[in-house]
Design a protein around this motif. Structure first.
Motif, PDB file in Angstrom:
ATOM      1  N   ASN A 142       0.809  -1.223   0.000  1.00 16.09           N
ATOM      2  CA  ASN A 142       0.000   0.000   0.000  1.00 16.09           C
ATOM      3  C   ASN A 142       0.840   1.270   0.000  1.00 16.09           C
ATOM      4  N   PHE A 143       2.030   1.187  -0.574  1.00 14.81           N
ATOM      5  CA  PHE A 143       2.882   2.371  -0.673  1.00 14.81           C
ATOM      6  C   PHE A 143       2.848   3.010  -2.060  1.00 14.81           C
ATOM      7  N   ARG A 144       2.070   2.446  -2.991  1.00 15.98           N
ATOM      8  CA  ARG A 144       2.124   2.963  -4.365  1.00 15.98           C
ATOM      9  C   ARG A 144       1.255   4.193  -4.564  1.00 15.98           C
ATOM     10  N   SER A 145       0.004   4.111  -4.111  1.00 17.99           N
ATOM     11  CA  SER A 145      -0.984   5.145  -4.413  1.00 17.99           C
ATOM     12  C   SER A 145      -1.187   6.078  -3.228  1.00 17.99           C
ATOM     13  N   SER A 146      -1.951   7.127  -3.461  1.00 12.89           N
ATOM     14  CA  SER A 146      -2.324   7.997  -2.355  1.00 12.89           C
ATOM     15  C   SER A 146      -3.312   7.256  -1.474  1.00 12.89           C
ATOM     16  N   LYS A 345       7.690   8.858   3.405  1.00 11.92           N
ATOM     17  CA  LYS A 345       7.993   9.265   2.031  1.00 11.92           C
ATOM     18  C   LYS A 345       9.496   9.201   1.768  1.00 11.92           C
ATOM     19  N   TYR A 346      10.304   9.612   2.739  1.00 15.33           N
ATOM     20  CA  TYR A 346      11.762   9.527   2.613  1.00 15.33           C
ATOM     21  C   TYR A 346      12.252   8.085   2.742  1.00 15.33           C
ATOM     22  N   GLU A 347      11.701   7.374   3.706  1.00 18.63           N
ATOM     23  CA  GLU A 347      12.208   6.033   4.019  1.00 18.63           C
ATOM     24  C   GLU A 347      11.877   5.019   2.939  1.00 18.63           C
ATOM     25  N   PHE A 348      10.729   5.200   2.288  1.00 16.10           N
ATOM     26  CA  PHE A 348      10.335   4.226   1.280  1.00 16.10           C
ATOM     27  C   PHE A 348      11.352   4.152   0.147  1.00 16.10           C
ATOM     28  N   ILE A 371       8.485   3.102 -11.185  1.00 16.10           N
ATOM     29  CA  ILE A 371       7.562   4.098 -11.732  1.00 16.10           C
ATOM     30  C   ILE A 371       7.458   3.948 -13.245  1.00 16.10           C
ATOM     31  N   ALA A 372       8.601   3.791 -13.901  1.00 15.21           N
ATOM     32  CA  ALA A 372       8.619   3.635 -15.354  1.00 15.21           C
ATOM     33  C   ALA A 372       7.909   2.347 -15.778  1.00 15.21           C
ATOM     34  N   PHE A 373       8.072   1.293 -15.013  1.00 11.45           N
ATOM     35  CA  PHE A 373       7.413   0.023 -15.324  1.00 11.45           C
ATOM     36  C   PHE A 373       5.904   0.208 -15.337  1.00 11.45           C
ATOM     37  N   GLU A 391       0.813   7.941  -6.835  1.00  6.51           N
ATOM     38  CA  GLU A 391       1.167   9.244  -6.268  1.00  6.51           C
ATOM     39  C   GLU A 391       2.242   9.146  -5.200  1.00  6.51           C
ATOM     40  N   PHE A 392       2.144   8.131  -4.340  1.00  2.36           N
ATOM     41  CA  PHE A 392       3.152   8.025  -3.290  1.00  2.36           C
ATOM     42  C   PHE A 392       4.513   7.687  -3.888  1.00  2.36           C
ATOM     43  N   PHE A 393       4.539   6.823  -4.882  1.00  4.72           N
ATOM     44  CA  PHE A 393       5.795   6.550  -5.594  1.00  4.72           C
ATOM     45  C   PHE A 393       6.424   7.847  -6.089  1.00  4.72           C
TER      46      PHE A 393
END
Length: 512
Positions: A142-146, A345-348, A371-373, A391-393
């Protein structure tokens, strides 16, 4: 096998809802083999997983691992642990150096090759457990999207995990499949990971026991991490004892995760199983946060159920202290205000890039590449980029360390913990904090504190809800005593209707 049922020398065991202890007894008495147990779960997955999507992948070597456990059991000293021969499901971000993928639900990591087993998996193999497969999860934990945009339990690899009680209900995330596979009797126990609510939330909604250990009590080595500062690996079971049996096998020092060295002090000599005490509530001081969360409930029956539980605890020796204040609870419960979201956001980016760099083979080696993938026309639709975004990415990609904003934020989080939850616990000499469901998890996440959720009831639609016990770092022993005693007094859990009734009847026969 139906013919054997007529043989009076053959005993039977009902697998659904069987505990680890009951299964081990059946092994010992030659009423069940690990092969039969694993085959039972494989059959259940084939039948129910098309509806639940709880399991992404079944281990093709699971039956051979079961055979090995059966052979070892008949040797002198062959039973290696309480988890020997017991099937375990792993969240898809926990690395296994075998035929299984480790992809965090993303197509970008499909067919990637990890250098070795994760630290917890290495311990499970040494304990003789059977790795049954990989469980569905919210993609990239669950770190990909807002926040709230990607459905809980959705991944491009596995689809959307369904709640086993009421399929239209959100199943919680991100250790969704780990919770649902246990709840629906697709496996005996499972492992999940939590950064902020990722074990306690889906376990609460799926009616199972989840233990979020103190950060560093279990190794994170070889596990995709969104934040090493907050991430922890924890066990999930249908009972407190099952979760504790699994916890005992995964705690301890791992040289690949140095924080585990300083947390050995919290492991009792002889393990946590000795904390499974029927009188575990006696003389325990519990800070009850019901007054903070009661407003969430409009159904009088749910309110009455929680209040009945509080009375049961009081009647069995617990001292419930109500209406206590945590000075900064409004701040720490809001990830934006506390700074948790900013720190993550920094740690991810930092922790993901380290994980990817250690893979032996992979289509991606950085957050930039991930992100490019997702933007690649060949994968964009499968990854549902237009629907769920990344968005989080993108926000994380803009960060760089070292950075004073990050340093100041972590210092703020530390101060919030010291002046809030830790002060609350210490000033009132509390053994545990008590809260309904999983609601207090943000406060626990930022400090790396442990928690246990135990089934507490079912809403009018039949959706489970839990009660949560939490404490200061290293307080697992007390929390287990409390949670086990509460569970034994209430015994709320009932299996979902999706679970089929089945009995295995057989003699010890590894050829079956």
């Amino acid at each position: 096998m139906s013919g054997e049922a007529q043989d009076t020398s053959v005993k039977s065991i009902t697998i659904e809802e069987a505990t680890v202890e009951e299964i081990q007894l059946a092994f010992k008495e030659n009423n069940l083999t690990s092969r039969q147990l694993v085959q039972h779960y494989i059959n259940a997955i084939e039948e129910l997983n098309p509806t639940l999507s709880a399991v992404i992948e079944v281990n093709p070597d699971a039956l051979s691992q079961a055979d090995q456990a059966d052979r070892e059991r008949n040797l002198p000293g062959g039973c290696l642990s309480g988890m020997h021969g017991i099937p375990v499901m792993l969240k898809d971000n926990i690395a296994t150096k075998d035929k299984l993928n480790t992809a965090a639900g993303s197509l970008a990591l499909l067919n990637s090759v990890v250098p070795r087993d994760a630290g917890v998996v290495d311990k499970l193999r040494k304990a003789g457990a059977v790795i049954l497969g990989k469980a569905g999860l919210t993609e990239w934990c669950n770190f990909r999207s807002s926040s709230g945009k990607m459905p809980d339990g959705w991944s491009a690899r596995g689809g959307t995990v369904s709640n086993p009680y009421v399929r239209s209900t959100e199943p919680g995330g991100s250790s969704t499949g780990s919770a649902v596979s246990v709840a629906a009797n697709l496996v005996t126990v499972s492992l999940g990971t939590e950064t902020s609510g990722s074990i306690v939330q889906p376990c609460s909604i799926s009616g199972v026991v989840g233990i979020k250990p103190t950060v560093g009590l279990t190794s994170r080595a070889g596990t995709f991490s969104g934040s090493l500062r907050q991430d922890t690996v924890g066990p999930i079971g249908r009972t407190v004892s099952d979760a504790v049996y699994l916890l005992d096998e995964i705690v301890g020092y791992d040289p690949r995760d140095e924080i585990t060295k300083e947390n050995i002090q919290y492991i009792p000599s002889g393990g946590f199983k000795q904390c499974l005490k029927h009188d575990g509530l006696n003389n325990k001081r519990l800070g009850n946060l019901w007054h903070y969360f009661k407003v969430e409930y409009t159904d009088p029956e749910i309110v009455r159920t929680f209040e009945d539980h509080f009375n049961v605890m009081s009647q069995n020796g617990a001292v419930l202290i109500n209406d206590l204040a945590i000075s900064n609870i409004e701040t720490v419960m809001n990830p934006e205000e506390s700074g948790e979201q900013l720190a993550l956001k920094y740690e991810f980016k930092r922790d993901l890039n380290v994980y990817l760099s250690n893979l032996l083979e992979s289509l991606i080696r950085s957050l930039t590449a991930a992100i490019a993938f997702n933007e690649d026309p060949n994968y964009r639709d499968q990854e549902k980029l237009d629907e769920y975004g990344q968005e989080f990415f993108l926000m994380s990609e803009q960060t760089s360390l070292p950075n004073s904003e990050y340093t100041n934020t972590v210092e703020k989080l530390t101060k919030l913990c010291e002046e809030g939850f830790e002060k609350f616990m210490n000033d009132h000499n509390l053994d545990a904090m008590l809260a309904p469901e999983f609601f207090a998890y943000p406060m626990l996440a930022i400090g790396g504190y442990p928690a246990i959720v135990v089934p507490a009831g079912y809403d009018p639609d039949g959706v489970p809800y839990a009660i949560m016990f939490a404490g200061l770092k290293g307080s697992e022993a007390k929390l287990i005593e409390i949670a086990y005693a509460f569970e034994q007094l209430t015994k709320v859990r009932k299996p979902p209707r999706v679970a089929t009734s089945s009995t295995i009847e057989s003699k010890m026969d590894v050829s079956l």
